[in-house]
Motif scaffolding. Structure first.
Motif, PDB file in Angstrom:
ATOM      1  N   THR A   6      18.864   0.936  10.044  1.00  0.00           N
ATOM      2  CA  THR A   6      17.516   0.638   9.583  1.00  0.00           C
ATOM      3  C   THR A   6      17.582  -0.481   8.558  1.00  0.00           C
ATOM      4  N   GLN A   7      16.721  -1.433   8.710  1.00  0.00           N
ATOM      5  CA  GLN A   7      16.643  -2.552   7.780  1.00  0.00           C
ATOM      6  C   GLN A   7      15.285  -2.514   7.100  1.00  0.00           C
ATOM      7  N   GLY A   8      15.234  -2.837   5.843  1.00  0.00           N
ATOM      8  CA  GLY A   8      13.970  -2.890   5.127  1.00  0.00           C
ATOM      9  C   GLY A   8      13.889  -4.141   4.286  1.00  0.00           C
ATOM     10  N   ILE A   9      12.735  -4.723   4.258  1.00  0.00           N
ATOM     11  CA  ILE A   9      12.505  -5.884   3.408  1.00  0.00           C
ATOM     12  C   ILE A   9      11.155  -5.728   2.734  1.00  0.00           C
ATOM     13  N   SER A  10      10.984  -6.411   1.660  1.00  0.00           N
ATOM     14  CA  SER A  10       9.703  -6.450   0.986  1.00  0.00           C
ATOM     15  C   SER A  10       9.057  -7.783   1.310  1.00  0.00           C
ATOM     16  N   ALA A  11       7.801  -7.760   1.643  1.00  0.00           N
ATOM     17  CA  ALA A  11       7.119  -8.988   2.021  1.00  0.00           C
ATOM     18  C   ALA A  11       5.761  -9.053   1.353  1.00  0.00           C
ATOM     19  N   SER A  12       5.270 -10.226   1.192  1.00  0.00           N
ATOM     20  CA  SER A  12       3.899 -10.408   0.727  1.00  0.00           C
ATOM     21  C   SER A  12       3.277 -11.507   1.567  1.00  0.00           C
ATOM     22  N   ILE A  13       1.979 -11.490   1.637  1.00  0.00           N
ATOM     23  CA  ILE A  13       1.250 -12.457   2.448  1.00  0.00           C
ATOM     24  C   ILE A  13       0.570 -13.473   1.548  1.00  0.00           C
ATOM     25  N   LEU A  14       0.757 -14.701   1.867  1.00  0.00           N
ATOM     26  CA  LEU A  14       0.088 -15.785   1.166  1.00  0.00           C
ATOM     27  C   LEU A  14      -0.503 -16.674   2.237  1.00  0.00           C
ATOM     28  N   ASN A  18     -10.598 -21.369   4.293  1.00  0.00           N
ATOM     29  CA  ASN A  18     -11.667 -22.202   3.744  1.00  0.00           C
ATOM     30  C   ASN A  18     -12.143 -21.686   2.391  1.00  0.00           C
ATOM     31  N   LYS A  19     -11.711 -20.470   2.018  1.00  0.00           N
ATOM     32  CA  LYS A  19     -12.052 -19.911   0.708  1.00  0.00           C
ATOM     33  C   LYS A  19     -10.950 -20.155  -0.307  1.00  0.00           C
ATOM     34  N   GLY A  20      -9.912 -20.894   0.084  1.00  0.00           N
ATOM     35  CA  GLY A  20      -8.811 -21.184  -0.817  1.00  0.00           C
ATOM     36  C   GLY A  20      -7.632 -20.263  -0.583  1.00  0.00           C
ATOM     37  N   ARG A  21      -6.789 -20.171  -1.572  1.00  0.00           N
ATOM     38  CA  ARG A  21      -5.563 -19.381  -1.474  1.00  0.00           C
ATOM     39  C   ARG A  21      -5.888 -17.895  -1.548  1.00  0.00           C
ATOM     40  N   VAL A  22      -5.283 -17.122  -0.649  1.00  0.00           N
ATOM     41  CA  VAL A  22      -5.466 -15.675  -0.630  1.00  0.00           C
ATOM     42  C   VAL A  22      -4.088 -15.040  -0.693  1.00  0.00           C
ATOM     43  N   GLU A  23      -3.887 -14.154  -1.664  1.00  0.00           N
ATOM     44  CA  GLU A  23      -2.603 -13.472  -1.795  1.00  0.00           C
ATOM     45  C   GLU A  23      -2.830 -11.976  -1.692  1.00  0.00           C
ATOM     46  N   LYS A  24      -2.047 -11.320  -0.845  1.00  0.00           N
ATOM     47  CA  LYS A  24      -2.159  -9.874  -0.653  1.00  0.00           C
ATOM     48  C   LYS A  24      -1.034  -9.168  -1.399  1.00  0.00           C
ATOM     49  N   GLU A  25      -1.212  -7.896  -1.629  1.00  0.00           N
ATOM     50  CA  GLU A  25      -0.196  -7.090  -2.303  1.00  0.00           C
ATOM     51  C   GLU A  25       1.070  -7.014  -1.446  1.00  0.00           C
ATOM     52  N   PRO A  26       2.247  -6.936  -2.083  1.00  0.00           N
ATOM     53  CA  PRO A  26       3.495  -6.760  -1.321  1.00  0.00           C
ATOM     54  C   PRO A  26       3.488  -5.456  -0.526  1.00  0.00           C
ATOM     55  N   PHE A  27       4.233  -5.436   0.566  1.00  0.00           N
ATOM     56  CA  PHE A  27       4.329  -4.255   1.397  1.00  0.00           C
ATOM     57  C   PHE A  27       5.734  -4.175   1.979  1.00  0.00           C
ATOM     58  N   GLN A  28       6.110  -3.003   2.443  1.00  0.00           N
ATOM     59  CA  GLN A  28       7.435  -2.788   3.029  1.00  0.00           C
ATOM     60  C   GLN A  28       7.374  -3.017   4.531  1.00  0.00           C
ATOM     61  N   VAL A  29       8.377  -3.670   5.049  1.00  0.00           N
ATOM     62  CA  VAL A  29       8.533  -3.866   6.485  1.00  0.00           C
ATOM     63  C   VAL A  29       9.860  -3.230   6.876  1.00  0.00           C
ATOM     64  N   ILE A  30       9.826  -2.385   7.891  1.00  0.00           N
ATOM     65  CA  ILE A  30      11.074  -1.783   8.357  1.00  0.00           C
ATOM     66  C   ILE A  30      11.307  -2.158   9.809  1.00  0.00           C
ATOM     67  N   GLY A  31      12.533  -2.109  10.208  1.00  0.00           N
ATOM     68  CA  GLY A  31      12.863  -2.418  11.587  1.00  0.00           C
ATOM     69  C   GLY A  31      14.261  -1.921  11.876  1.00  0.00           C
ATOM     70  N   LYS A  32      14.695  -2.152  13.073  1.00  0.00           N
ATOM     71  CA  LYS A  32      16.032  -1.744  13.467  1.00  0.00           C
ATOM     72  C   LYS A  32      16.822  -2.986  13.818  1.00  0.00           C
TER      73      LYS A  32
END
Length: 62
Positions: A6-14, A18-32
Motif C-alpha cells: 500500500t502506498q500513501g501520499i498527501s496531495a492538495s489541489i491548486l 475565471n474566479k482566480g486561484r482556488v486552493e483545496k484542503e490537503p487529502f490522502q491518496v492511497i493506492g497499490k
C-alpha cells in the motif's frame, strides 16, 4: 508476482479558474504499487493477475 504494498501520499489541489486561484484542503491518496519484470514477458502475466485480484477483492486487502 511480488505482493503489492500500500502506498500513501498527501496531495492538495491548486487550480486556476475565471474566479482566480482556488486552493483545496490537503487529502490522502492511497493506492497499490506493483513491481514487475519484463523478463520472459512475466509482466504480461503479473499485471492482468494484479487487476483480476483488485476486481475480485477491491481494496479490502489494504
Amino acid at each position: 508476482m511480488k505482493r503489492p504494498e500500500t502506498q500513501g501520499i498527501s496531495a492538495s489541489i491548486l487550480s486556476y479558474s475565471n474566479k482566480g486561484r482556488v486552493e483545496k484542503e490537503p487529502f490522502q491518496v492511497i493506492g497499490k504499487a506493483l513491481e514487475v519484470t519484463v523478463k520472459d514477458d512475466q509482466n504480461k502475466k503479473d499485471i492482468p493477475a494484479f487487476w483480476n485480484e483488485l476486481n475480485h477483492n477491491g481494496f479490502k486487502i489494504l
